[in-house]
Enzyme design. Structure first.
Site, PDB file in Angstrom:
ATOM      1  N   GLY A 105       0.812  -1.213   0.000  1.00 52.56           N
ATOM      2  CA  GLY A 105       0.000   0.000   0.000  1.00 52.56           C
ATOM      3  C   GLY A 105       0.845   1.262   0.000  1.00 52.56           C
ATOM      4  O   GLY A 105       0.565   2.219  -0.733  1.00 52.56           O
ATOM      5  N   ASP A 106       1.881   1.273   0.817  1.00 58.54           N
ATOM      6  CA  ASP A 106       2.761   2.444   0.875  1.00 58.54           C
ATOM      7  C   ASP A 106       3.521   2.621  -0.432  1.00 58.54           C
ATOM      8  O   ASP A 106       3.723   3.751  -0.905  1.00 58.54           O
ATOM      9  CB  ASP A 106       3.749   2.306   2.034  1.00 58.54           C
ATOM     10  CG  ASP A 106       3.052   2.378   3.385  1.00 58.54           C
ATOM     11  OD1 ASP A 106       2.161   3.226   3.540  1.00 58.54           O
ATOM     12  OD2 ASP A 106       3.394   1.593   4.279  1.00 58.54           O
ATOM     13  N   ALA A 107       3.959   1.510  -1.026  1.00 52.49           N
ATOM     14  CA  ALA A 107       4.649   1.589  -2.314  1.00 52.49           C
ATOM     15  C   ALA A 107       3.712   2.128  -3.384  1.00 52.49           C
ATOM     16  O   ALA A 107       4.112   2.936  -4.237  1.00 52.49           O
ATOM     17  CB  ALA A 107       5.196   0.222  -2.713  1.00 52.49           C
TER      18      ALA A 107
ATOM     19  N   GLY B 120       3.542   5.788  -3.014  1.00 51.61           N
ATOM     20  CA  GLY B 120       4.786   6.388  -3.483  1.00 51.61           C
ATOM     21  C   GLY B 120       4.828   6.516  -4.993  1.00 51.61           C
ATOM     22  O   GLY B 120       5.182   7.571  -5.540  1.00 51.61           O
TER      23      GLY B 120
END
Length: 218
Positions: free
Chosen positions: A172-174, A177
């Protein structure tokens, strides 16, 4: 191939808004166009007032404020939910996954349909009326749902062969980003989502949240 995560908010719990108010941080805020925050600071003493101050400053300057729902418990615990709803008034781009979306829908009495919840979140009042809120919900290998201006768009996720999946930590964070990297260069929603899917695809092929050692597939 599964996700296992224990969150430790020790540093966030120690944060003091005086850091945000310092001249050095204020200069950084003035020089940037996009600010992104996870939802976890909403659970800490200094998080909500800091996020509200960031949101107001960005809205006043016609800049972009982005936030992630981050975890279902933030939506389920009343004081955290109240802080989340207050911060949402300033948010231009809201990110989350299908579980967080369903949780928000259940708590709000909207049901669990991800597209419906995305539309309703996108239509919540904004402190700045300069542009509509965009809500982006990932659903693992299923289509990414984007709501903006009363319109729902589904973007397919390129299928990764099962044997290449190592673990989904950081996916999710990737995604965020990759999405924001494209947004920062002025790309449209389609390119932003493709950038997010590309970054997430790379991170789930390695163990843990680290830069892949192999040459990324373009």
């Amino acid at each position: 191939g599964d996700r296992a995560l224990i969150a430790n908010l020790a540093a966030a719990n120690c944060y003091d808004k005086a850091h945000f108010d310092s001249p050095a941080i204020q200069e950084l805020l003035k020089s940037t166009q996009i600010v992104y925050t996870a939802g976890f600071p909403l659970t800490t003493p200094a998080g909500p007032p800091t996020m509200m101050a960031i949101g107001k400053a960005l809205n006043d300057a016609n800049k972009t404020f982005c936030m992630n729902l981050s975890a279902p418990f933030i939506i389920q615990v009343p004081p955290f939910k109240a802080a989340l709803d207050a911060a949402l008034a300033h948010v231009d781009f809201l990110f989350g996954n299908e579980t967080e979306a369903a949780t928000y829908g259940e708590v709000s009495g909207w049901g669990t349909d991800v597209a419906t919840i995305a539309l309703k979140l996108a239509q919540l009042p904004k402190a700045s009326g300069a542009r509509p809120r965009t809500v982006v919900f990932t659903q693992g290998k299923d289509d990414t749902i984007v709501a903006c201006g009363g319109v729902i768009t589904s973007f397919p996720v390129p299928l990764l062969p099962k044997e290449k999946l190592v673990d989904t930590n950081g996916a999710g964070d990737a995604f965020v980003g990759g999405f924001l990297a494209k947004l920062a260069t002025g790309k449209g929603l389609k390119d932003c989502v493709e950038g997010g899917n590309y970054a997430a695809r790379q991170i789930i092929q390695v163990s843990g949240c680290k830069i892949p050692s192999y040459a990324p597939e373009m």
